[in-house]
Structure formats: C-alpha cells, structure tokens
Scaffold this motif. Sequence first.
Motif, PDB file in Angstrom:
ATOM      1  N   ASP A  38       3.967  10.345  23.012  1.00 20.19           N
ATOM      2  CA  ASP A  38       3.941   9.639  21.720  1.00 20.19           C
ATOM      3  C   ASP A  38       2.701   8.763  21.602  1.00 20.19           C
ATOM      4  O   ASP A  38       2.239   8.472  20.494  1.00 20.19           O
ATOM      5  CB  ASP A  38       5.189   8.763  21.572  1.00 20.19           C
ATOM      6  CG  ASP A  38       6.459   9.582  21.342  1.00 20.19           C
ATOM      7  OD1 ASP A  38       6.326  10.777  21.005  1.00 20.19           O
ATOM      8  OD2 ASP A  38       7.571   9.040  21.510  1.00 20.19           O
ATOM      9  N   ARG A  39       2.139   8.326  22.765  1.00 21.64           N
ATOM     10  CA  ARG A  39       0.976   7.423  22.764  1.00 21.64           C
ATOM     11  C   ARG A  39      -0.034   7.909  23.807  1.00 21.64           C
ATOM     12  O   ARG A  39      -0.276   7.234  24.813  1.00 21.64           O
ATOM     13  CB  ARG A  39       1.424   5.989  23.092  1.00 21.64           C
ATOM     14  CG  ARG A  39       2.459   5.431  22.129  1.00 21.64           C
ATOM     15  CD  ARG A  39       3.128   4.199  22.725  1.00 21.64           C
ATOM     16  NE  ARG A  39       4.143   3.655  21.829  1.00 21.64           N
ATOM     17  CZ  ARG A  39       5.378   4.148  21.741  1.00 21.64           C
ATOM     18  NH1 ARG A  39       5.742   5.185  22.493  1.00 21.64           N
ATOM     19  NH2 ARG A  39       6.249   3.607  20.902  1.00 21.64           N
ATOM     20  N   PRO A  40      -0.599   9.069  23.620  1.00 24.26           N
ATOM     21  CA  PRO A  40      -1.475   9.657  24.654  1.00 24.26           C
ATOM     22  C   PRO A  40      -2.668   8.762  24.973  1.00 24.26           C
ATOM     23  O   PRO A  40      -3.343   8.263  24.074  1.00 24.26           O
ATOM     24  CB  PRO A  40      -1.921  10.987  24.038  1.00 24.26           C
ATOM     25  CG  PRO A  40      -1.694  10.834  22.576  1.00 24.26           C
ATOM     26  CD  PRO A  40      -0.534   9.904  22.419  1.00 24.26           C
ATOM     27  N   GLY A  41      -2.882   8.540  26.278  1.00 25.20           N
ATOM     28  CA  GLY A  41      -4.030   7.751  26.726  1.00 25.20           C
ATOM     29  C   GLY A  41      -3.846   6.252  26.627  1.00 25.20           C
ATOM     30  O   GLY A  41      -4.726   5.494  27.041  1.00 25.20           O
ATOM     31  N   GLN A  95      -1.364   0.857  28.397  1.00 24.42           N
ATOM     32  CA  GLN A  95      -0.792  -0.468  28.119  1.00 24.42           C
ATOM     33  C   GLN A  95       0.365  -0.367  27.120  1.00 24.42           C
ATOM     34  O   GLN A  95       1.407  -1.004  27.295  1.00 24.42           O
ATOM     35  CB  GLN A  95      -1.881  -1.402  27.558  1.00 24.42           C
ATOM     36  CG  GLN A  95      -3.034  -1.693  28.507  1.00 24.42           C
ATOM     37  CD  GLN A  95      -2.616  -2.580  29.677  1.00 24.42           C
ATOM     38  OE1 GLN A  95      -1.595  -3.268  29.625  1.00 24.42           O
ATOM     39  NE2 GLN A  95      -3.400  -2.544  30.761  1.00 24.42           N
ATOM     40  N   ALA A  96       0.164   0.454  26.095  1.00 22.72           N
ATOM     41  CA  ALA A  96       1.221   0.615  25.078  1.00 22.72           C
ATOM     42  C   ALA A  96       2.452   1.285  25.683  1.00 22.72           C
ATOM     43  O   ALA A  96       3.597   0.921  25.381  1.00 22.72           O
ATOM     44  CB  ALA A  96       0.695   1.429  23.903  1.00 22.72           C
ATOM     45  N   VAL A 135       3.166   2.846  35.266  1.00 24.06           N
ATOM     46  CA  VAL A 135       2.909   3.969  34.362  1.00 24.06           C
ATOM     47  C   VAL A 135       1.889   4.915  34.972  1.00 24.06           C
ATOM     48  O   VAL A 135       2.060   6.146  34.950  1.00 24.06           O
ATOM     49  CB  VAL A 135       2.416   3.453  32.987  1.00 24.06           C
ATOM     50  CG1 VAL A 135       1.987   4.613  32.100  1.00 24.06           C
ATOM     51  CG2 VAL A 135       3.492   2.635  32.304  1.00 24.06           C
ATOM     52  N   ARG A 136       0.809   4.362  35.564  1.00 23.02           N
ATOM     53  CA  ARG A 136      -0.223   5.208  36.170  1.00 23.02           C
ATOM     54  C   ARG A 136       0.351   6.028  37.323  1.00 23.02           C
ATOM     55  O   ARG A 136       0.021   7.218  37.494  1.00 23.02           O
ATOM     56  CB  ARG A 136      -1.381   4.346  36.640  1.00 23.02           C
ATOM     57  CG  ARG A 136      -2.155   3.678  35.502  1.00 23.02           C
ATOM     58  CD  ARG A 136      -3.400   2.970  36.025  1.00 23.02           C
ATOM     59  NE  ARG A 136      -4.079   2.284  34.935  1.00 23.02           N
ATOM     60  CZ  ARG A 136      -3.928   0.976  34.646  1.00 23.02           C
ATOM     61  NH1 ARG A 136      -3.089   0.242  35.384  1.00 23.02           N
ATOM     62  NH2 ARG A 136      -4.568   0.449  33.631  1.00 23.02           N
ATOM     63  N   LEU A 149       8.052   0.857  27.785  1.00 23.50           N
ATOM     64  CA  LEU A 149       9.017   1.067  28.868  1.00 23.50           C
ATOM     65  C   LEU A 149       9.392  -0.228  29.573  1.00 23.50           C
ATOM     66  O   LEU A 149      10.302  -0.226  30.424  1.00 23.50           O
ATOM     67  CB  LEU A 149       8.439   2.048  29.891  1.00 23.50           C
ATOM     68  CG  LEU A 149       8.064   3.446  29.379  1.00 23.50           C
ATOM     69  CD1 LEU A 149       7.488   4.292  30.508  1.00 23.50           C
ATOM     70  CD2 LEU A 149       9.273   4.129  28.772  1.00 23.50           C
ATOM     71  N   ASP A 150       8.680  -1.307  29.240  1.00 23.77           N
ATOM     72  CA  ASP A 150       8.916  -2.609  29.873  1.00 23.77           C
ATOM     73  C   ASP A 150       8.702  -2.513  31.394  1.00 23.77           C
ATOM     74  O   ASP A 150       9.535  -2.957  32.196  1.00 23.77           O
ATOM     75  CB  ASP A 150      10.324  -3.111  29.559  1.00 23.77           C
ATOM     76  CG  ASP A 150      10.483  -4.604  29.879  1.00 23.77           C
ATOM     77  OD1 ASP A 150       9.455  -5.311  29.918  1.00 23.77           O
ATOM     78  OD2 ASP A 150      11.637  -5.048  30.099  1.00 23.77           O
TER      79      ASP A 150
END
Length: 413
Positions: A357-360, A363-364, A376-377, A369-370
């Motif tokens: 939904d937010r490729p790249g 931070q978003a 995330v990485r 996902l909190d």
Amino acid sequence: MATLTPPSADALRATLPDLANDIIAAIVSEVPDYARAMEGRFGEVVRFGVEVALNRFVDVLGGAAPKSESSARDTYVRLGAGEYRAGRSLDALLAAYRVGAKIAWRRFVEAGTRAGFAPDALYDLGEAMFAYIDEISAESAAGFAEAQSDAAGESQRRRRALVRLLAQEPPAAEETVRTAAQAAGWSLPRLLAAVVAGEAAEPERTDELDGRAARLARRIGPGAVGAAVGGIAIVMLPDPEGPGRRKALEAALNGDLAALGPSVAWPEAATSLRRAAAAFRLAEAGRLTPPACGADASPKVQSCPNLVVAVEHLPALLLAAEPALAADLARSRLAPLDGLASGPRERLVETLRAWLDRPGQVQAVAAELDVHPQTVRYRLKQLRELFGERLEDPEARFELALALRAADGVRYT
C-alpha cells in the motif's frame, strides 16, 4: 328495536311513497358533494338505497322479518364502496344518512301523531330511527374500508409485478415494462438503483419479505417501489443521486442492514440488483462494513446507517463473484508463505500488505504497524528472500495485493 302493532306500522308505511323523493331533494340541497351527483346511475343507486332503508326500517318495527337481510346489507356496503371508487370520503354519505334520518323522523312523528301514537312510542321511534342509521352507517363504512383495502392490495400487486419485471434477467421487453409501470401508476425514471434489504433461505418467507420491502419503500418516500424477488427483499429507488435521496434511504433503514446498487438506466435495473445483492451478502457475512460504521468512523457519527454502497466495494465484489478463482489466486501468489508458522506468517502478511500500500515508505509502514523502522527493514528482507524479484515487478505487486485481499475474504487450503 321497539316493535309496533301492524296498524301503527301501516300508518308509517303510508308515508313512504313520497318520503323517498323528499329525502333525495333534501340530500341534494344539504350535502354539497351530492349536488350534481344525483343524476344518472349514481342517483338511481342512492334512491334505491333510500327506499330499501325506509322499507326495511318499517318492516323491522312492524315485527316482520326483512325479505333479504343480506341483500339489504349489501346495498349499504356497495354504497360505501362506491364512495371510495368515486374518490370521495365517507363523510358525504354519512351526512346524507343523517339528512335522511332527520326528514324521515319528522314525517314519522307527523304520521304517528295523526295515528294516535303515545308519547313514549314516539320517543322509542326516534331512538330506533337513529340506532338504525348508525347500523347502516357502519355497513357503509365497512364497504368503504373493504374497497380501500382491495385497491391498496391491487396497487401493491401491480407494484410487485413491476419490480419483478425490472429485476428480470434477461430483461423484459421495454413495452412490457412500460405497460406494467402505467398499470402501477409509476413513472419510469431516467435513473434508478436497486436496494436489497433482506434475503430468505426459505421460499415460504416471501410474504414476509414482500412486506419488508413495501414498508421500506413507503418510508423512503415518493416513487420507491418494493417487493420480494427470488427470496430477496428489493426496493427500486428512482433518482438515487437526487438531493436528499441517500439521507432518506439511510433514515428509512432505521438501523437495518441494506445494500445500494449502482445508478443505472431503468432497462439495466437487473444489473444494479445483482451488484446490490452481492454487496448485501458480503456485508451480512461480515466481509464489508459501511464507511460510517468502521473503526475509522468519525466520533461525530451518532449512529451507523448500515447502508453498504456497492460501488464503494467493487474489488471485493469482483473477488466474490468468482470465489474459487479468488481462492486459487490467494493460494498460488501467497504460496511462499506456506512453510511459516502462523505467528511469523501473520506478521509478514501484515507487513507485506502495508508495504504494497506504501511502496518504498519504510517510515510510513512502521507507523502503520506501530513498530520500529528497523523491524520493517528486517521483515522486508525476509519477504524479499521469499518472493524474490516479484516484489520489484509492478504487475507481480498488483497480483500480490489482490491475492492478500482475496485471502481476507475467502477460505482456501
């Protein structure tokens, strides 16, 4: 009712030949609605009714059984029904009865006085006269109500037939629909939308669904027509995008679940119905939620209208239209996750969906996902190991996003 001796009854009967004429003249004079209506067939019916009433009354007072009680009653039932069919209220007919009673009472008192009736007999006569008027008034009221009910039933029957024609697939001939609309007193609109408000598994619940659809149509307001079609409670809503129409529909639902199909030209009503029915089934299964009812709903929303709008959920409808195909898509495109335990799989699915939904936007995605961006990485590294170059291919990313949504709505093994 008081009973008179045969001579006394004969004294009253002697007044009858002229009395009917006098009553008709008084009705024409004192009841405005009948001033011009006494000509022709209607005048003959009223005159007959007056004559039947007078003779029946005197017969009963004289102790004689009326020749045909049911026939006499039918006279007043028909008069009441005739008032409804003529487009008048019952007030005029009841006023005519009162005028007739007043004239008849006056003439009977005169005849009774000449015949030597005792004062008590005259009082009893007056009481009997007005009780009798109440009786025939009730008979006419019953006829009026019956005709009204019959007309409402016929109107609803015609509207049900119209809704079923509009819902028919393949579509009914346009001339057939136009004829049915004219018979139902319904103007075919430029645009309409189908509203689905209920579904029954058992065919015997058709009457219940008919009633639900008809009540919803009445609450929505002018132009809406409702019926049960194929076990579904349907309302055809004209001008669905007009000012205030959506609010009127939401208010009419009164918290009940319903689905609104797309706005279409009336020959395409079945298409709108098909979409609305599909959206209703998904919503009823908990797989679609009206925007005002979701977790992100504004705190200013006081109540959930429970209206699912089909055009706002087209991807879900597309997937639901071919559930087996959707299951195959989810199974094949998400197969790299199959070897994971449920916990890690769930976390990677959540991350994959947020990232698609937010490729790249690491931070978003982390904020969504909190979790920490580094988390995330780390998860993205795992996903790249599982999916490889597919995460970089726009077409493959689209298929993955679609597969994740399919997996949300269907069960697969």
